[in-house]
Motif scaffolding. Structure first.
Motif: not given
Length: 209
Positions: A135, A137-140, A142-144, A146-147
């Motif tokens: 979480g 890594q995914l929301y910090t 690699y947030v863009y 992921f979106e």
């Protein structure tokens, strides 16, 4: 080169070949089997990277659920399933090859430590959480991406709905909005008729005569 790196390159090559087969196969069954192999190989790669939660999620969600959605879309495209079923034995060699590769990959990842092929991973502290690290890594970092992936999946979902909602000639369909607007007077009409006496049967008239 370490054995772990060799396994990584082999699995990566298998995944690339499977992905290429997905977009080049003319038979949708072959493309689906290649996609299953690509997903499973990606899960094995994540297990090599000690991302067990992500690997299990990929196998359960994508192989178990998304492939069902893909097959549902294939059926909505009016592909002749009966003709495809007739070629079951033609698809069996490819299915057996995919299953064999999946078994070998899982055996290599899970049994490598026992045979000394893959070194033991560095022990993690007791409070280490694979899901928490994922979480973060995914929301910090690699947030863009992921979106962007979420938007692509939304577009794919809208496209699947559009394929299933198209109107085809000769097929009956019902508009729920028109059904809701219907009133009693539109469907029912009361007719006033004078009472009538039924005529006597002809056989009875002849006997009286």
């Amino acid at each position: 080169m370490e054995f772990t790196s060799l396994v990584f390159y082999i699995f990566s090559a298998i995944m690339l070949l499977a992905g290429l087969r997905v977009i080049t196969a003319k038979n949708p069954v072959h493309a689906a089997l290649a996609l299953v192999l690509a997903f499973f190989t990606a899960g094995c790669l994540w297990m090599l990277l000690e991302a067990e939660f992500l690997a299990i999620t990929l196998v359960l969600v994508y192989i178990g659920a998304v492939m069902v959605l893909f097959l549902f879309v294939v059926m909505m495209l009016d592909i002749n399933i009966e003709e495809m079923r007739k070629g079951f034995w033609d698809n069996l060699p490819l299915a057996a090859l995919v299953a064999t590769l999946m078994v070998l990959e899982m055996a290599t990842v899970l049994g490598g430590n026992r045979f000394g092929l893959i070194g033991s991973p560095t022990p993690k502290p007791a409070d280490y959480s694979n899901t928490r690290e994922l979480g973060l890594q995914l929301y910090t970092d690699y947030v863009y991406p992921f979106e962007l992936a979420a938007v692509i999946l939304l577009v794919a979902m809208v496209a699947a709905i559009g394929l299933t909602l198209r109107r085809r000639p000769g097929r009956k369909w019902v508009d729920p909005a028109e059904q809701v607007k219907v009133k009693r007077n539109d469907r029912l009409r009361l007719v006033s008729m004078a009472p009538q006496k039924p005529a006597a049967p002809k056989a009875a008239e002849e006997e009286e005569a």
